[in-house]
Design an enzyme around this catalytic site. Structure first.
Site, PDB file in Angstrom:
ATOM      1  N   HIS A  65       1.829   4.674  -2.832  1.00  0.00           N
ATOM      2  CA  HIS A  65       1.944   6.134  -2.686  1.00  0.00           C
ATOM      3  C   HIS A  65       3.272   6.627  -3.246  1.00  0.00           C
ATOM      4  O   HIS A  65       3.323   7.682  -3.878  1.00  0.00           O
ATOM      5  CB  HIS A  65       1.843   6.522  -1.212  1.00  0.00           C
ATOM      6  CG  HIS A  65       0.478   6.379  -0.622  1.00  0.00           C
ATOM      7  ND1 HIS A  65      -0.648   6.904  -1.208  1.00  0.00           N
ATOM      8  CD2 HIS A  65       0.057   5.778   0.534  1.00  0.00           C
ATOM      9  CE1 HIS A  65      -1.706   6.637  -0.452  1.00  0.00           C
ATOM     10  NE2 HIS A  65      -1.302   5.954   0.604  1.00  0.00           N
ATOM     11  N   HIS A 100       0.838  -1.209   0.000  1.00  0.00           N
ATOM     12  CA  HIS A 100       0.000   0.000   0.000  1.00  0.00           C
ATOM     13  C   HIS A 100       0.871   1.258   0.000  1.00  0.00           C
ATOM     14  O   HIS A 100       0.664   2.164  -0.814  1.00  0.00           O
ATOM     15  CB  HIS A 100      -0.907  -0.023   1.239  1.00  0.00           C
ATOM     16  CG  HIS A 100      -1.697   1.224   1.460  1.00  0.00           C
ATOM     17  ND1 HIS A 100      -3.039   1.317   1.175  1.00  0.00           N
ATOM     18  CD2 HIS A 100      -1.349   2.441   1.969  1.00  0.00           C
ATOM     19  CE1 HIS A 100      -3.471   2.532   1.478  1.00  0.00           C
ATOM     20  NE2 HIS A 100      -2.464   3.230   1.967  1.00  0.00           N
ATOM     21  N   GLU A 101       1.838   1.300   0.911  1.00  0.00           N
ATOM     22  CA  GLU A 101       2.656   2.508   1.031  1.00  0.00           C
ATOM     23  C   GLU A 101       3.504   2.757  -0.216  1.00  0.00           C
ATOM     24  O   GLU A 101       3.659   3.898  -0.653  1.00  0.00           O
ATOM     25  CB  GLU A 101       3.549   2.425   2.273  1.00  0.00           C
ATOM     26  CG  GLU A 101       2.803   2.322   3.597  1.00  0.00           C
ATOM     27  CD  GLU A 101       1.787   3.421   3.821  1.00  0.00           C
ATOM     28  OE1 GLU A 101       1.904   4.495   3.188  1.00  0.00           O
ATOM     29  OE2 GLU A 101       0.860   3.216   4.621  1.00  0.00           O
TER      30      GLU A 101
END
Length: 323
Positions: A238, A234-235
């Site tokens: 980003h 997920h990170e």
């Protein structure tokens, strides 16, 4: 959205064991720090990634509106990874070299599995290990990154911290977080003769991702529901420029949301792994609960959409490639 749990690692005073082999920095704080890892509660923020800049929003808008700029994803993007384990003194014994090596192999495998459909692959270049309480809690993140970061802007630095917390960096379920990451930005500025000049490296030394070590696959202290390495997935999304699928938390059809045409509008982040969810019932489609950029538990995460895959490639080429 998170299970409330407390993992008691030790109730005794600071132990006197020797630091594990491979420690690269022994500038430690010897004070009593609590000996606990707290799992974020539902009211805390799962991902502390900052809101996108207008520059990044404009880039998303431009790429969304210009279909002809969709990349041909035939050439693999290979990202160099520099990983950094950072633990508190009282938890150093949990991460001997063999454990760190296994955790990193598991985490790189999880990243490669998730990003393979986008033809993005990760190769581990090195792993550092530091025992320092203020860095392990993220109380001095900028100082930590200025000291540890390696490589270029195109390279991923990811910091696995044993007690990753938000301010005031206390050991409570409300302050412990799963992770956050820096969004890409333009690393040049106009110079006096009309050209572009590269920002000096120290201006972007803080680029990278911070992840709670307990979320890594096979961690000696696992986070229930968040222990398959998908927090890092997920990170890193980003880091490539993706936004949350629930960006702006609204059902307003005129809102751009995450600037993706194939992620339905979502006004509320997902908790756990429901069979389905529809936070915008008057708009097409159910919420993208299986998307890596929602807040679901790891068992729920299964995909990036085709638009997200193409956007990550475009953003990498626009912001990070050759930098």
């Amino acid at each position: 959205m998170f299970l409330q749990a407390l993992f008691l690692l030790s109730s005794a005073a600071i132990p006197t064991f020797a630091l594990p082999a491979g420690t690269t920095n022994q500038n430690v704080s010897m004070g009593h720090i609590g000996h606990t890892i707290n799992i974020p509660d539902p009211s805390s923020q799962a991902c502390n990634t900052k809101q996108p800049s207008q520059e990044l929003k404009n880039a998303h808008q431009f790429l969304r509106d210009n279909k002809l700029l969709q990349p041909r994803m035939t050439q693999q993007i290979l990202v160099n990874v520099y990983s950094h384990f950072v633990t508190t003194y009282d938890q150093a014994s949990l991460y001997p070299p063999v454990t760190r090596n296994t955790l990193m192999a598991n985490q790189i495998a999880a990243l490669n599995s998730a990003y393979e459909p986008a033809n993005i692959a990760f190769t581990l270049k090195s792993t550092s290990y530091t025992v320092r309480d203020d860095w392990a809690t993220d109380a001095k993140s900028t100082n930590m990154k200025n000291s540890l970061r390696q490589g270029k802007y195109a390279d991923l630095n990811i910091y696995f911290q044993s007690n990753l917390s938000s301010a005031p960096y206390k050991y409570s379920a409300a302050s412990t977080i799963l992770g956050y990451c820096t969004l890409p930005t333009n690393m040049t500025y106009p110079n006096w003769h009309g050209g572009l000049t590269e920002f000096p490296s120290y201006d972007y030394a803080t680029d990278g991702c911070n992840v709670l070590a307990a979320s890594m696959p096979g961690s000696p202290v696992a986070v229930p529901g968040y222990d398959q390495g998908k927090t890092a997935v997920h990170e890193v999304g980003h880091w490539f420029g993706l936004l949350h699928t629930f960006q702006d938390n609204t059902c307003n059809p005129s809102d751009a949301g995450d600037f993706m045409n194939d992620t339905p509008q979502e006004s509320i982040s997902t908790s756990g792994c429901p069979t389905w969810k529809n936070s915008c019932p008057n708009l097409p489609g159910n919420d993208p609960i299986n998307n890596y950029m929602d807040y679901s538990t790891d068992e729920c995460y299964t995909q990036f959409t085709p638009d997200q895959q193409a956007r990550m490639v475009s953003m990498y080429n626009m912001y990070r490639k050759n930098e």
